[in-house]
Design a protein around this motif. Sequence first.
Motif, short mmCIF file in Angstrom:
data_model
loop_
_atom_site.label_atom_id
_atom_site.label_comp_id
_atom_site.label_asym_id
_atom_site.label_seq_id
_atom_site.Cartn_x
_atom_site.Cartn_y
_atom_site.Cartn_z
N UNK A 1 -2.70 8.63 -5.81
CA UNK A 1 -2.58 10.08 -5.65
C UNK A 1 -1.98 10.72 -6.89
N UNK A 2 -0.98 10.05 -7.48
CA UNK A 2 -0.36 10.59 -8.68
C UNK A 2 -1.36 10.58 -9.84
N UNK A 3 -2.07 9.46 -9.96
CA UNK A 3 -3.05 9.34 -11.04
C UNK A 3 -4.17 10.37 -10.90
N UNK A 4 -4.53 10.67 -9.65
CA UNK A 4 -5.59 11.64 -9.41
C UNK A 4 -5.08 13.08 -9.54
N UNK A 5 -3.78 13.21 -9.71
CA UNK A 5 -3.22 14.54 -9.91
C UNK A 5 -2.96 15.30 -8.62
N UNK B 1 0.81 -1.21 0.00
CA UNK B 1 0.00 0.00 0.00
C UNK B 1 0.84 1.26 0.00
N UNK B 2 1.85 1.30 0.86
CA UNK B 2 2.47 2.59 1.18
C UNK B 2 3.79 2.88 0.49
N UNK B 3 4.41 1.90 -0.17
CA UNK B 3 5.74 2.21 -0.71
C UNK B 3 5.66 3.26 -1.83
N UNK B 4 6.85 3.72 -2.24
CA UNK B 4 6.91 4.83 -3.20
C UNK B 4 6.13 4.54 -4.48
N UNK B 5 6.21 3.29 -4.94
CA UNK B 5 5.43 2.93 -6.11
C UNK B 5 4.23 2.09 -5.71
N UNK B 6 3.72 2.35 -4.50
CA UNK B 6 2.63 1.55 -3.98
C UNK B 6 1.27 2.08 -4.38
N UNK C 1 7.37 13.22 -9.13
CA UNK C 1 8.65 13.33 -8.39
C UNK C 1 8.41 13.47 -6.90
N UNK C 2 7.21 13.91 -6.53
CA UNK C 2 6.99 14.20 -5.11
C UNK C 2 6.18 13.13 -4.40
N UNK C 3 6.42 11.89 -4.78
CA UNK C 3 5.70 10.81 -4.10
C UNK C 3 6.03 10.80 -2.61
N UNK C 4 5.04 10.50 -1.78
CA UNK C 4 5.23 10.52 -0.34
C UNK C 4 6.06 9.32 0.11
N UNK C 5 6.98 9.56 1.07
CA UNK C 5 7.69 8.43 1.67
C UNK C 5 6.94 8.02 2.92
N UNK C 6 6.21 6.94 2.81
CA UNK C 6 5.44 6.50 3.97
C UNK C 6 5.93 5.17 4.50
N UNK C 7 6.91 4.61 3.82
CA UNK C 7 7.37 3.28 4.19
C UNK C 7 8.89 3.34 4.39
N UNK C 8 9.43 2.41 5.15
CA UNK C 8 10.86 2.35 5.46
C UNK C 8 11.33 3.61 6.17
#
Lengths: 359, 419
Positions: free
Chosen positions: B268-272, B257-262, B277-284
């Motif tokens: 969120x990226x698809x929804x604009x 669910x939460x990784x950078x390409x999760x 480039x600004x994907x959230x870091x929610x994992x690790x």
Amino acid sequence: MKVLLKHTLLASVVAVTTAAQAEVNIVSWGGAYTASQQKAYQDTYKDPGSINFINYNGGLGEVRTQVESGNVTWDIVDVLPHEGRVGCDEGLFEELDRSRFAPAPDGTPMDDDIMVELPNDCVVPQIFWSYVPFYKAGTFKDAQPTTIADFFNVKKFPGKRGIHTWPNALIEMALLADGVAVKDVYKVMSTPEGIDRAFMMLDKIKDHAVFWSSGAKPLELVQSGEVSMALAYNGRIGAAILSEDAPFVTVWDGQVLEEEWLGMMKGAPNKEAAMDFLIHASTTQSQAEQAKYINYGPMRASAFEIIKKGEPWFHNGKNIMEHMPNRPEVMPRSVVASPEWWADYGDSVGERYTAWMGQ
Amino acid sequence: MSTAPATVDGPLLTADGVPLKESLQISLRRSKMRALLLVLPPLLFLIFLFVIPIGNMLTRSVDDNLINDVLPNTFAAFETWDKKSEPTEAMFEAFYKDLRDADRTDIGKASVRMNYANPGWRSLIKRTARKIDKMEPPYKEAFLKADDRWLDQDFWRSLGIMKDRVTFGYYLNAVDLDYDYDKNIIQQDEERKVYNLLWWRTIKVSIIVTIACLLLAYPVSYLLATLPMRIANLLMICVLMPFWTSLLVRIVAWMIMLQQNGVVNDTLVAAGVLSDENRLSMMYNFNGTIIVMTQILLPFMILPIYSVMKTIPPSYMKAAQNLGATPTLAFIRVYMPQTIPGIGAGCILVFIVAIGYYITPELVGGKDGRLIGNMVAYHMQRSLNWGLAAAMGTILLCVILVFYWVYDKIIGIDNMKMG
């Protein structure tokens, strides 16, 4: 009816106990590695049913617990170089009669056939594996990374880097990337300035680092594009390339080789059977056989001869030599990890590395 | 002393002629024995699984016997040294005697211990011990021939740290302090300081997770307790399902669910909402640890609160409103105080489990989500520094006891209700 029941019960109890007695418990790392050992050693053994493989996560914690409590259930343990030495020093492993092991086909005794100096009489040769950088083909547009310095160069090769959560191999690689010659690595590392120098190099990738602690992780990270390059165990990369045709490219520069040994538990319940299996598992033929199933390098030099002659040696008909971490072509740019250095400085550098990660 | 009535000669006797007092004692003893036998299994269980291991842990954390047993002559000779001049021949001779007489595996264990005091001891002892059989006086030369580091005074001076049979060195190390060679307490080298940071982070994570669990669990429990049975049961299953699912499965699900390409980032990226480039870091990282631990520990909070809410009669709220309270006031003044035993139990449970957690941080913590539990596991399994692991375990135990004490002072432990 009652009598019959009693007899069957008795018979089954006897059967269970004898079966348990004949069993040799060998503890290894699981996954493709254990599978290769099962195929190469167990299936070729005279009595495959008597061998039982168990998985563990490494370390001597459980070994020490078993030996100290006197309740030993394991017979043979697959250990890293450091554990092979400490285990023998602390009396957790049995010292073995070296004369019983099989010599190479040309008559060289086993201990002289091993590619590194034998550390003690407890350990039996297994394989070499390495920490090595790799990336996915197509990640970088123009120039491709070819040296360990490229791994530490995030300007030339942008993207995150997958590295592990302990300092082994990273210190060596950082110094190699900083221009230290292979033969001088441990000399430099034995000075405080050398360690500082390594950490200065590590600082360059710190803000780009994604940390992993289990072997499958770096492959996921690279595959999913989470990182552009990662360090991984060479066997994992090789398995993905050889068996799954993954588009990974290994950078054969600045890798750090580690030994893998087998040791027999002190007070092993089936000492004689375990010894017999160890003799079988360490023959030149068995060592070469293992390379059919995994690209870890045999520790016995004579096994390479068999593999070279037998190419394509991998079980699905691919060449294996180009994936061997200790093949002669890559050795000049490889460091064989010094367990002695790590035994002395592993704790202090480990703490410093943990602190560095957390800053 | 028997105090029989004066009208009877001698003590009171039972029918079979035994004095009553004695007979009473026998039967009392018998019932005491029976009672003991009944509690014996849990008692033995407690002794073997709690008292002995914890006692073992406590002793390990201060134990420095082995080295003193292996090197008695050396320490005696060390006492006569002025710690400034070159090590004397007598010291080398003492060391030689100790190495010669000691069991080989004991030397191995001792050298591991000595390496904590001064890195390098391990290889120094090993190289020297290998040549010990062929050594002849003068021993100083023989030792120097085996390894020239024997002239390095740091090695000799570090013996001062280990000369006592009881050491607090492991406790010092566990809070980023250390002994100098004269056993004065000093700060650990700046770049080796890790543990204090991890202690604070562990407590911080435990508190944040406990609060997050409480905030999420309270409304859920309220729904569970007040909704009609049919819906509440369904909801209960939703709470319990994850509880029954393997821990690893849940952690991996969060990773996906939460990784950078999760899933979350992709959506969120698809929804604009986010650019690529600004994907959230929610994992690790720290966030990952908090999110996953909260989800995993949530049932430990829901269940005790639910079980307490279930027993609160709905008529209380009605009565409060009848007497003129607004619904909010009634909730705060009448309902909430009654749920405190459940809140307390849930908080204590979650906090205690969270403070020793290490699987989740290991998998999703990355570099700044690792906790003290990970270091305990590391020292138990990898570095084999069981003394340090034991010291950290003991400190953890004390931290929990302190929180328990504070809880008892503020809320009172008798009020706690587990279900």
